[in-house]
Design a protein around this motif. Structure first.
Motif, mmCIF file in Angstrom:
data_model
loop_
_atom_site.group_PDB
_atom_site.id
_atom_site.type_symbol
_atom_site.label_atom_id
_atom_site.label_comp_id
_atom_site.label_asym_id
_atom_site.label_seq_id
_atom_site.Cartn_x
_atom_site.Cartn_y
_atom_site.Cartn_z
ATOM 1 N N ALA A 1 0.828 -1.206 0.000
ATOM 2 C CA ALA A 1 0.000 0.000 0.000
ATOM 3 C C ALA A 1 0.862 1.255 0.000
ATOM 4 O O ALA A 1 0.561 2.234 -0.706
ATOM 5 N N ALA A 2 1.953 1.242 0.779
ATOM 6 C CA ALA A 2 2.843 2.403 0.822
ATOM 7 C C ALA A 2 3.518 2.627 -0.528
ATOM 8 O O ALA A 2 3.707 3.768 -0.965
ATOM 9 N N GLY A 3 3.876 1.527 -1.204
ATOM 10 C CA GLY A 3 4.471 1.654 -2.531
ATOM 11 C C GLY A 3 3.502 2.256 -3.536
ATOM 12 O O GLY A 3 3.881 3.084 -4.378
ATOM 13 N N LEU A 4 2.247 1.818 -3.471
ATOM 14 C CA LEU A 4 1.211 2.371 -4.351
ATOM 15 C C LEU A 4 1.068 3.869 -4.133
ATOM 16 O O LEU A 4 1.044 4.653 -5.090
ATOM 17 N N GLN A 5 0.992 4.284 -2.865
ATOM 18 C CA GLN A 5 0.820 5.708 -2.572
ATOM 19 C C GLN A 5 2.017 6.521 -3.045
ATOM 20 O O GLN A 5 1.862 7.596 -3.642
ATOM 21 N N ALA A 6 3.218 5.992 -2.801
ATOM 22 C CA ALA A 6 4.413 6.712 -3.237
ATOM 23 C C ALA A 6 4.459 6.836 -4.753
ATOM 24 O O ALA A 6 4.787 7.894 -5.298
ATOM 25 N N GLY A 7 4.109 5.742 -5.448
ATOM 26 C CA GLY A 7 4.093 5.784 -6.908
ATOM 27 C C GLY A 7 3.131 6.832 -7.433
ATOM 28 O O GLY A 7 3.454 7.585 -8.375
ATOM 29 N N ALA A 8 1.946 6.895 -6.850
ATOM 30 C CA ALA A 8 0.950 7.881 -7.280
ATOM 31 C C ALA A 8 1.442 9.306 -7.037
ATOM 32 O O ALA A 8 1.272 10.200 -7.874
#
Length: 275
Positions: A259-266
């Motif tokens: 989830a943290a990776g998704l948020q950072a990517g966005a």
């Protein structure tokens, strides 16, 4: 070529961030050393619909998703990262190659700092465990030994007591060797335990960030070191560099790292748009 983003680390956080960026039509390169921390585990847990999935199978599926959205996955060890927003970033690998990007997402995870006790490393992830939320259910009701190597042992014993009434603290200094079904003490006594637990310190895999001026710090939990984020999106103290997953949060599990990776990517995508 110059990528929009280079993701350093191909675990749950890195692959999830790369998928988000690929779906945003960004040119993404994932560089992974191929040494995931959870490799010895029989399966991942607390990941809805993926419970019990083998770590290697999970990562293979994640890599395939990255490629499906146009991303590139490269096996390699990053030795240094240089540059900044002005002229872009350069990531150097152990094989002598170098790759350029406009932004970096660091998701390199942690290293477990295990004590030097014979047999301990061999049982790590098998009968020697660290996280009750990851493995407690599988050893519920069985005998558990907490190897005391620091002040966190009593806390671990209380926590694991949720899963078993038979929890025993064993001083690490008394142990001669860790065996598959318990520990051998220095006086020759064998202490039988179905599972062993250790709260070893962890260290952020971040040596290569020194060339960017990004340093590790002690995590507030006392679990070890991490690379602090300066906001909830994973933005680091160095402009243009984000951190996500265990390298930023030692307490994160697989699903929260993803989830943290998704948020950072966005957020990296938004940053590139604004730029």
């Amino acid at each position: 070529m110059t990528y929009d983003v280079i993701v350093i680390g191909g675990g749950p956080a890195g692959l999830s961030g790369a998928v988000a960026l690929g779906r945003a039509l960004r040119a993404v390169l994932v560089i992974d050393s191929g040494a995931p921390r959870n490799a010895p585990a029989e399966g991942i847990h607390n990941y809805l619909t993926r419970d019990g999935m083998r770590p290697a199978e999970f990562l293979a599926a994640g890599r395939e998703e990255v490629r499906r959205y146009g991303g590139t996955v490269l096996d390699g060890e990053v030795t240094a990262a240089r540059g900044g927003l002005e002229g872009g970033f350069t990531v150097e690998l152990a094989d002598g190659s170098a790759h350029q990007a406009k932004r970096l997402l660091v998701t390199t995870g942690l290293k477990d700092q295990l004590p030097d006790i014979p047999g301990l490393a061999e049982q790590w992830g098998q009968t020697l465990l660290h996280c009750p939320y990851c493995h407690g259910y599988e050893v519920r009701g069985r005998s558990i030994g907490v190897i005391a190597v620091n002040e966190r042992a009593p806390e671990q014993a209380r926590l694991w007591g949720q899963w078993s009434p038979d929890v025993q603290i064993i001083p690490g200094g008394d142990i001669a060797a860790v065996e598959p079904k318990g520990v051998r003490l220095k006086d020759g006594t064998f202490v039988a335990r179905d599972a062993l637990v250790i709260a070893a310190r962890v260290a952020a895999r971040a040596e290569f960030l020194v060339t960017l001026g990004l340093e590790v710090a002690e995590h507030p939990s006392g679990a070890g070191t991490h690379v602090p984020a300066v906001d909830p999106t994973g933005r680091s103290a160095v402009p243009g560099v984000w951190v996500a997953g265990n390298v930023a949060d030692p307490m994160a599990q697989v699903i929260s790292s993803a989830a943290a990776g998704l948020q950072a990517g966005a957020m990296i995508n938004v940053d590139l748009i604004e730029d």
